[in-house]
Design a protein around this motif. Sequence first.
Motif, PDB file in Angstrom:
ATOM      1  N   UNK A  99       6.812 -31.175  15.752  1.00 39.28           N
ATOM      2  CA  UNK A  99       5.551 -30.923  16.461  1.00 39.28           C
ATOM      3  C   UNK A  99       5.523 -29.506  17.027  1.00 39.28           C
ATOM      4  N   UNK A 100       6.623 -29.083  17.623  1.00 38.32           N
ATOM      5  CA  UNK A 100       6.685 -27.721  18.178  1.00 38.32           C
ATOM      6  C   UNK A 100       6.476 -26.691  17.081  1.00 38.32           C
ATOM      7  N   UNK A 101       7.107 -26.885  15.932  1.00 43.91           N
ATOM      8  CA  UNK A 101       6.923 -25.964  14.816  1.00 43.91           C
ATOM      9  C   UNK A 101       5.472 -25.992  14.341  1.00 43.91           C
ATOM     10  N   UNK A 102       4.930 -27.181  14.159  1.00 47.31           N
ATOM     11  CA  UNK A 102       3.575 -27.319  13.658  1.00 47.31           C
ATOM     12  C   UNK A 102       2.558 -26.659  14.589  1.00 47.31           C
ATOM     13  N   UNK A 103       2.702 -26.894  15.889  1.00 42.58           N
ATOM     14  CA  UNK A 103       1.761 -26.333  16.849  1.00 42.58           C
ATOM     15  C   UNK A 103       1.894 -24.817  16.995  1.00 42.58           C
ATOM     16  N   UNK A 104       3.011 -24.271  16.574  1.00 44.15           N
ATOM     17  CA  UNK A 104       3.244 -22.830  16.685  1.00 44.15           C
ATOM     18  C   UNK A 104       2.993 -22.086  15.377  1.00 44.15           C
ATOM     19  N   UNK A 105       2.679 -22.817  14.320  1.00 46.98           N
ATOM     20  CA  UNK A 105       2.529 -22.200  13.007  1.00 46.98           C
ATOM     21  C   UNK A 105       1.243 -21.391  12.899  1.00 46.98           C
ATOM     22  N   UNK A 106       1.390 -20.197  12.364  1.00 43.70           N
ATOM     23  CA  UNK A 106       0.243 -19.368  12.024  1.00 43.70           C
ATOM     24  C   UNK A 106       0.316 -19.123  10.523  1.00 43.70           C
ATOM     25  N   UNK A 107      -0.767 -19.401   9.836  1.00 42.92           N
ATOM     26  CA  UNK A 107      -0.810 -19.194   8.400  1.00 42.92           C
ATOM     27  C   UNK A 107      -1.380 -17.814   8.109  1.00 42.92           C
ATOM     28  N   UNK A 108      -0.689 -17.084   7.272  1.00 45.87           N
ATOM     29  CA  UNK A 108      -1.111 -15.737   6.899  1.00 45.87           C
ATOM     30  C   UNK A 108      -1.212 -15.694   5.381  1.00 45.87           C
ATOM     31  N   UNK A 109      -2.352 -15.325   4.893  1.00 42.28           N
ATOM     32  CA  UNK A 109      -2.524 -15.203   3.444  1.00 42.28           C
ATOM     33  C   UNK A 109      -2.247 -13.755   3.056  1.00 42.28           C
ATOM     34  N   UNK A 110      -1.251 -13.593   2.207  1.00 46.32           N
ATOM     35  CA  UNK A 110      -0.914 -12.255   1.724  1.00 46.32           C
ATOM     36  C   UNK A 110      -1.622 -12.004   0.401  1.00 46.32           C
ATOM     37  N   UNK A 111      -2.055 -10.794   0.222  1.00 47.22           N
ATOM     38  CA  UNK A 111      -2.704 -10.374  -1.018  1.00 47.22           C
ATOM     39  C   UNK A 111      -1.751  -9.485  -1.790  1.00 47.22           C
ATOM     40  N   UNK A 112      -1.958  -9.336  -3.093  1.00 45.08           N
ATOM     41  CA  UNK A 112      -1.076  -8.456  -3.874  1.00 45.08           C
ATOM     42  C   UNK A 112      -0.943  -7.089  -3.212  1.00 45.08           C
ATOM     43  N   UNK A 113       0.294  -6.650  -3.065  1.00 46.04           N
ATOM     44  CA  UNK A 113       0.571  -5.355  -2.457  1.00 46.04           C
ATOM     45  C   UNK A 113       0.825  -5.415  -0.963  1.00 46.04           C
ATOM     46  N   UNK A 114       0.531  -6.548  -0.313  1.00 46.08           N
ATOM     47  CA  UNK A 114       0.789  -6.676   1.120  1.00 46.08           C
ATOM     48  C   UNK A 114       2.284  -6.687   1.408  1.00 46.08           C
ATOM     49  N   UNK A 115       2.643  -6.167   2.556  1.00 47.61           N
ATOM     50  CA  UNK A 115       4.030  -6.160   3.025  1.00 47.61           C
ATOM     51  C   UNK A 115       4.048  -6.835   4.388  1.00 47.61           C
ATOM     52  N   UNK A 116       5.007  -7.706   4.587  1.00 49.88           N
ATOM     53  CA  UNK A 116       5.166  -8.398   5.861  1.00 49.88           C
ATOM     54  C   UNK A 116       6.555  -8.095   6.390  1.00 49.88           C
ATOM     55  N   UNK A 117       6.615  -7.560   7.606  1.00 53.78           N
ATOM     56  CA  UNK A 117       7.892  -7.269   8.255  1.00 53.78           C
ATOM     57  C   UNK A 117       7.956  -8.135   9.498  1.00 53.78           C
ATOM     58  N   UNK A 118       9.066  -8.838   9.679  1.00 56.71           N
ATOM     59  CA  UNK A 118       9.199  -9.686  10.858  1.00 56.71           C
ATOM     60  C   UNK A 118      10.611  -9.664  11.396  1.00 56.71           C
ATOM     61  N   UNK A 119      10.721 -10.028  12.641  1.00 57.15           N
ATOM     62  CA  UNK A 119      12.002 -10.105  13.333  1.00 57.15           C
ATOM     63  C   UNK A 119      12.547 -11.510  13.112  1.00 57.15           C
ATOM     64  N   UNK A 120      13.625 -11.610  12.382  1.00 61.49           N
ATOM     65  CA  UNK A 120      14.187 -12.897  11.987  1.00 61.49           C
ATOM     66  C   UNK A 120      14.656 -13.741  13.179  1.00 61.49           C
ATOM     67  N   UNK A 121      14.989 -13.103  14.288  1.00 55.84           N
ATOM     68  CA  UNK A 121      15.377 -13.865  15.480  1.00 55.84           C
ATOM     69  C   UNK A 121      14.160 -14.372  16.242  1.00 55.84           C
ATOM     70  N   UNK A 122      13.051 -13.704  16.094  1.00 53.22           N
ATOM     71  CA  UNK A 122      11.864 -14.057  16.873  1.00 53.22           C
ATOM     72  C   UNK A 122      10.912 -14.995  16.140  1.00 53.22           C
ATOM     73  N   UNK A 123      10.875 -14.920  14.817  1.00 50.89           N
ATOM     74  CA  UNK A 123       9.875 -15.638  14.049  1.00 50.89           C
ATOM     75  C   UNK A 123      10.532 -16.533  13.005  1.00 50.89           C
ATOM     76  N   UNK A 124      10.206 -17.811  13.043  1.00 47.41           N
ATOM     77  CA  UNK A 124      10.589 -18.726  11.964  1.00 47.41           C
ATOM     78  C   UNK A 124       9.616 -18.436  10.830  1.00 47.41           C
ATOM     79  N   UNK A 125      10.115 -18.357   9.626  1.00 53.69           N
ATOM     80  CA  UNK A 125       9.219 -18.019   8.526  1.00 53.69           C
ATOM     81  C   UNK A 125       9.490 -18.906   7.333  1.00 53.69           C
ATOM     82  N   UNK A 126       8.494 -19.060   6.540  1.00 49.67           N
ATOM     83  CA  UNK A 126       8.580 -19.866   5.330  1.00 49.67           C
ATOM     84  C   UNK A 126       7.321 -19.636   4.530  1.00 49.67           C
ATOM     85  N   UNK A 127       7.115 -20.472   3.554  1.00 48.06           N
ATOM     86  CA  UNK A 127       5.897 -20.356   2.761  1.00 48.06           C
ATOM     87  C   UNK A 127       5.451 -21.742   2.335  1.00 48.06           C
ATOM     88  N   UNK A 128       4.172 -21.855   2.084  1.00 55.28           N
ATOM     89  CA  UNK A 128       3.624 -23.093   1.553  1.00 55.28           C
ATOM     90  C   UNK A 128       3.674 -23.010   0.036  1.00 55.28           C
TER      91      UNK A 128
END
Length: 168
Positions: free
Chosen positions: A106-135
């Motif tokens: 529930x905590x993960x679900x309520x904190x999830x933000x979905x981001x749609x990346x387009x070809x050529x997009x770059x995503x940089x994140x702090x691995x300690x701060x942000x849980x990341x994955x993909x659908x």
Amino acid sequence: PTSLSWQGAFQTSSMDVALQNGNNRTNFSILKKHDDRRLRHILWCPVFHQHPTLGELFFNSVLNRHGSWMDGHSFFGKLPNSERPYHCTWGDGSEFNDEELAEIRTAYSESTEYIRLNPGDVLVLDNLRVVHGRTPYRGSRLLGLLLSDMVPRQPCEPPPAFAKLLQG
């Protein structure tokens, strides 16, 4: 998949070499022979870490390392959680109960933000701060990895029950 094999994880076909390399008390790592063809890797990690600018953060892999992650898998989904390639428990070896797993999900679900990346997009994140994955998706992708300054982990000790396991 090769990512589930001990040979791939320890980069050897020798079970003896894997056992030697996988047992490391300073990293709180225990590797045991499970049967004639399988190894059981037990690893303790603290879930709270000190981030250099954000302070104490909850950082773990409970959901993607819990046996229930493989529910629905054609082979592993039929096995008990403890027999699946990945499974995590509390530091003393006790299982998470359904309510605890539901609370984390529930905590993960309520904190999830979905981001749609387009070809050529770059995503940089702090691995300690942000849980990341993909659908799930169809198509190809190019995944790059960039490592920056490593954040040193604070010295820690496992709980007494796990410390006993480390001793033998």
